[in-house]
Design a protein around this motif. Structure first.
Motif, PDB file in Angstrom:
ATOM      1  N   GLN A  22     -40.799  28.460  36.786  1.00  0.00           N
ATOM      2  CA  GLN A  22     -39.843  28.693  35.707  1.00  0.00           C
ATOM      3  C   GLN A  22     -38.454  29.022  36.279  1.00  0.00           C
ATOM      4  O   GLN A  22     -37.449  28.483  35.859  1.00  0.00           O
ATOM      5  CB  GLN A  22     -40.377  29.876  34.879  1.00  0.00           C
ATOM      6  CG  GLN A  22     -39.545  30.327  33.740  1.00  0.00           C
ATOM      7  CD  GLN A  22     -39.747  29.466  32.513  1.00  0.00           C
ATOM      8  OE1 GLN A  22     -40.670  28.674  32.415  1.00  0.00           O
ATOM      9  NE2 GLN A  22     -38.835  29.595  31.588  1.00  0.00           N
ATOM     10  N   TYR A  33     -33.008  25.094  24.398  1.00  0.00           N
ATOM     11  CA  TYR A  33     -33.064  25.435  22.974  1.00  0.00           C
ATOM     12  C   TYR A  33     -31.926  26.407  22.673  1.00  0.00           C
ATOM     13  O   TYR A  33     -31.316  26.968  23.580  1.00  0.00           O
ATOM     14  CB  TYR A  33     -34.443  25.980  22.575  1.00  0.00           C
ATOM     15  CG  TYR A  33     -34.806  27.349  23.120  1.00  0.00           C
ATOM     16  CD1 TYR A  33     -34.577  28.501  22.375  1.00  0.00           C
ATOM     17  CD2 TYR A  33     -35.383  27.505  24.369  1.00  0.00           C
ATOM     18  CE1 TYR A  33     -34.919  29.752  22.858  1.00  0.00           C
ATOM     19  CE2 TYR A  33     -35.739  28.752  24.860  1.00  0.00           C
ATOM     20  CZ  TYR A  33     -35.496  29.872  24.095  1.00  0.00           C
ATOM     21  OH  TYR A  33     -35.836  31.117  24.579  1.00  0.00           O
ATOM     22  N   GLU A  57     -45.652  31.846  18.575  1.00  0.00           N
ATOM     23  CA  GLU A  57     -46.086  33.187  18.969  1.00  0.00           C
ATOM     24  C   GLU A  57     -47.469  33.549  18.440  1.00  0.00           C
ATOM     25  O   GLU A  57     -48.127  34.451  18.977  1.00  0.00           O
ATOM     26  CB  GLU A  57     -45.066  34.238  18.506  1.00  0.00           C
ATOM     27  CG  GLU A  57     -43.638  33.972  18.970  1.00  0.00           C
ATOM     28  CD  GLU A  57     -43.440  34.093  20.480  1.00  0.00           C
ATOM     29  OE1 GLU A  57     -44.047  34.982  21.088  1.00  0.00           O
ATOM     30  OE2 GLU A  57     -42.676  33.285  21.057  1.00  0.00           O
ATOM     31  N   ARG A 106     -31.276  28.119  15.070  1.00  0.00           N
ATOM     32  CA  ARG A 106     -31.251  26.670  14.842  1.00  0.00           C
ATOM     33  C   ARG A 106     -32.663  26.108  14.979  1.00  0.00           C
ATOM     34  O   ARG A 106     -33.512  26.722  15.624  1.00  0.00           O
ATOM     35  CB  ARG A 106     -30.375  25.997  15.897  1.00  0.00           C
ATOM     36  CG  ARG A 106     -29.051  26.650  16.052  1.00  0.00           C
ATOM     37  CD  ARG A 106     -28.446  26.210  17.343  1.00  0.00           C
ATOM     38  NE  ARG A 106     -27.402  25.241  17.085  1.00  0.00           N
ATOM     39  CZ  ARG A 106     -26.887  24.453  18.000  1.00  0.00           C
ATOM     40  NH1 ARG A 106     -27.335  24.463  19.224  1.00  0.00           N
ATOM     41  NH2 ARG A 106     -25.921  23.632  17.706  1.00  0.00           N
ATOM     42  N   ASP A 165     -31.812  42.054  18.626  1.00  0.00           N
ATOM     43  CA  ASP A 165     -32.072  40.839  17.833  1.00  0.00           C
ATOM     44  C   ASP A 165     -31.494  40.989  16.428  1.00  0.00           C
ATOM     45  O   ASP A 165     -31.007  40.020  15.838  1.00  0.00           O
ATOM     46  CB  ASP A 165     -33.575  40.540  17.777  1.00  0.00           C
ATOM     47  CG  ASP A 165     -34.053  39.770  19.013  1.00  0.00           C
ATOM     48  OD1 ASP A 165     -33.218  39.111  19.665  1.00  0.00           O
ATOM     49  OD2 ASP A 165     -35.252  39.830  19.341  1.00  0.00           O
ATOM     50  N   TYR A 179     -21.682  30.311  16.743  1.00  0.00           N
ATOM     51  CA  TYR A 179     -21.885  31.423  17.672  1.00  0.00           C
ATOM     52  C   TYR A 179     -20.652  32.327  17.686  1.00  0.00           C
ATOM     53  O   TYR A 179     -19.523  31.843  17.679  1.00  0.00           O
ATOM     54  CB  TYR A 179     -22.170  30.893  19.079  1.00  0.00           C
ATOM     55  CG  TYR A 179     -23.510  30.197  19.152  1.00  0.00           C
ATOM     56  CD1 TYR A 179     -24.693  30.934  19.153  1.00  0.00           C
ATOM     57  CD2 TYR A 179     -23.607  28.807  19.195  1.00  0.00           C
ATOM     58  CE1 TYR A 179     -25.930  30.316  19.187  1.00  0.00           C
ATOM     59  CE2 TYR A 179     -24.841  28.172  19.234  1.00  0.00           C
ATOM     60  CZ  TYR A 179     -25.996  28.934  19.230  1.00  0.00           C
ATOM     61  OH  TYR A 179     -27.219  28.313  19.257  1.00  0.00           O
ATOM     62  N   LYS A 180     -20.913  33.637  17.701  1.00  0.00           N
ATOM     63  CA  LYS A 180     -19.819  34.623  17.739  1.00  0.00           C
ATOM     64  C   LYS A 180     -20.084  35.593  18.886  1.00  0.00           C
ATOM     65  O   LYS A 180     -21.167  35.572  19.465  1.00  0.00           O
ATOM     66  CB  LYS A 180     -19.774  35.380  16.413  1.00  0.00           C
ATOM     67  CG  LYS A 180     -19.439  34.465  15.246  1.00  0.00           C
ATOM     68  CD  LYS A 180     -19.654  35.145  13.913  1.00  0.00           C
ATOM     69  CE  LYS A 180     -19.587  34.094  12.794  1.00  0.00           C
ATOM     70  NZ  LYS A 180     -20.167  34.542  11.557  1.00  0.00           N
ATOM     71  N   TYR A 195     -32.767  40.455  25.787  1.00  0.00           N
ATOM     72  CA  TYR A 195     -33.615  40.096  26.930  1.00  0.00           C
ATOM     73  C   TYR A 195     -33.855  41.316  27.825  1.00  0.00           C
ATOM     74  O   TYR A 195     -34.963  41.511  28.330  1.00  0.00           O
ATOM     75  CB  TYR A 195     -32.946  38.988  27.749  1.00  0.00           C
ATOM     76  CG  TYR A 195     -32.834  37.663  27.026  1.00  0.00           C
ATOM     77  CD1 TYR A 195     -33.753  37.292  26.053  1.00  0.00           C
ATOM     78  CD2 TYR A 195     -31.822  36.769  27.332  1.00  0.00           C
ATOM     79  CE1 TYR A 195     -33.658  36.075  25.407  1.00  0.00           C
ATOM     80  CE2 TYR A 195     -31.719  35.543  26.690  1.00  0.00           C
ATOM     81  CZ  TYR A 195     -32.640  35.206  25.728  1.00  0.00           C
ATOM     82  OH  TYR A 195     -32.545  33.992  25.087  1.00  0.00           O
ATOM     83  N   HIS A 232     -26.456  32.534  29.120  1.00  0.00           N
ATOM     84  CA  HIS A 232     -25.769  32.993  27.896  1.00  0.00           C
ATOM     85  C   HIS A 232     -24.406  33.581  28.284  1.00  0.00           C
ATOM     86  O   HIS A 232     -23.394  33.299  27.658  1.00  0.00           O
ATOM     87  CB  HIS A 232     -26.583  34.107  27.212  1.00  0.00           C
ATOM     88  CG  HIS A 232     -27.688  33.615  26.307  1.00  0.00           C
ATOM     89  ND1 HIS A 232     -28.186  32.341  26.323  1.00  0.00           N
ATOM     90  CD2 HIS A 232     -28.394  34.251  25.332  1.00  0.00           C
ATOM     91  CE1 HIS A 232     -29.138  32.213  25.411  1.00  0.00           C
ATOM     92  NE2 HIS A 232     -29.294  33.368  24.803  1.00  0.00           N
ATOM     93  N   TYR A 236     -20.685  32.385  27.079  1.00  0.00           N
ATOM     94  CA  TYR A 236     -19.713  33.223  26.359  1.00  0.00           C
ATOM     95  C   TYR A 236     -18.367  33.246  27.081  1.00  0.00           C
ATOM     96  O   TYR A 236     -17.318  33.139  26.453  1.00  0.00           O
ATOM     97  CB  TYR A 236     -20.239  34.660  26.233  1.00  0.00           C
ATOM     98  CG  TYR A 236     -21.383  34.836  25.253  1.00  0.00           C
ATOM     99  CD1 TYR A 236     -21.339  34.283  23.969  1.00  0.00           C
ATOM    100  CD2 TYR A 236     -22.511  35.583  25.593  1.00  0.00           C
ATOM    101  CE1 TYR A 236     -22.383  34.453  23.072  1.00  0.00           C
ATOM    102  CE2 TYR A 236     -23.560  35.762  24.700  1.00  0.00           C
ATOM    103  CZ  TYR A 236     -23.497  35.191  23.438  1.00  0.00           C
ATOM    104  OH  TYR A 236     -24.532  35.368  22.554  1.00  0.00           O
TER     105      TYR A 236
END
Ligand code: NDX
Length: 255
Positions: A22, A33, A57, A106, A165, A179-180, A195, A232, A236
């Motif tokens: 991974q 994704y 899940e 999404r 979250d 996205y903000k 995370y 991420h 940003y």
């Protein structure tokens, strides 16, 4: 069913190997994704996020529940062992039956959903099988420093994860997909606050269970969403010129 310690060892080692795979696959290129999908390849099919996260899940909750139901006579002694099973079940109850119904994410690529489900079956079996059929703890495990400190870390991580979250969800109105810049909570310090919480949570679980399968899963989580937090963060910095410069990617003040 009995406990085969060789099986636990083999499955845990394979999980560790998958973690390294991974890491090697997604260190340079993020998994495709969410915010990293568009700029890479376009998948053939997608499912609405709510449905996809629920299906993906579900095995993590269902497989241990089935293993528990199959155990005859039903026994989860002592209290320490019972509590540990509950922690895993508790997280996946939230992730399967609560998180998906509030997400404003999404649509999710079907291909990744398939692999995600396979992973959840595998890990649900490994963690459930170990805790239900193999784990043995002394009667005073609940007062052991490993159990108490691990439990505290687990709860702290889960709190951070759920809160972060929630902050992400509040960035969008229903139907919006833009996205903000995330603000508040641990996002003040890191781009991947949710995370960070999840990683702390599973290392807490590993310490509380003091087991190879749980350490392998914590390591997998780190290798899976650690690089994603980094991607991420880069996204940003590239997208928002006013992105807070002092904010780190994953670990407050460090990285
Ligand atoms: N699902 C864990 N590998 C994964 C799915 C993908 O639960 O084959 C691992 C999990 C799977 C992966 C899973 C395992 C490995 C797989 C991989 C696919 C390939 C890979 C199977 C099972 C594989 C090999 C070959 C090695 C085996 O539009 P959007 O969706 O981006 O919206 C997002 C929104 N958002 C924002 N909204 C407005 N403004 C912003 N700036 C925003 N930023 C984000 O917030 C989402 O709706 C939402 C959250 O987005 P994001 O990107 O922060 O989190 P996300 O990655 O979607 O995770 C959601 C939660 C989070 O709490 C995280 O901690 C937890 O799930 N999670 C996620 C992944 C894995 C995992 C936990 C774990 O390993 N424990």
């Amino acid at each position: 069913m009995q406990c085969y310690s060789g099986l636990v060892l083999a499955l845990s080692s394979l999980l560790g190997a998958l973690a390294l795979l991974q890491l090697s696959l997604y260190l340079r290129v993020p998994s495709r994704y969410g915010k990293h999908e568009e700029r890479l390849c376009r998948p053939r099919g997608r499912l609405p996020a709510r449905c996809a996260w629920f299906l993906q899940e579900l095995p993590s909750f269902l497989v241990p529940a089935l293993l528990l139901a199959l155990r005859s006579p039903p026994r989860l002694e002592p209290l320490g062992c019972r509590l540990l099973c509950c922690l895993f079940g508790w997280h996946y109850f939230y992730r399967t039956f609560i998180y998906p119904f509030f997400t404003r994410g999404r649509p999710f690529p079907l291909q990744l959903l398939f692999f995600g489900m396979l992973f959840c079956i595998y890990n649900g079996f490994l963690q459930g099988y170990y805790l239900i059929y193999c784990a043995e703890y002394p009667n005073d495990w609940c007062t052991d420093i490993r159990f108490t400190s691990g439990l505290l870390l687990f709860l702290l991580g889960m709190g951070i994860n759920i809160h972060s979250d929630l902050l992400l969800r509040q960035l969008r109105k229903p139907g919006e997909v833009t996205y903000k810049i995330p603000q508040g909570g641990l996002f003040t310090y890191v781009s991947g606050a949710n995370y960070f919480g999840e990683i702390v949570e599973w290392f807490g679980f590993a310490i509380a269970t003091w087991s190879l399968p749980a350490f392998a899963f914590a390591f997998f989580t780190l290798c899976c969403i650690g690089p994603r937090a980094y991607h991420h963060h880069r996204y940003y910095l590239k997208t928002f010129t006013d992105y807070p410069k002092s904010r780190k990617a994953l670990i407050p003040f460090v990285f």
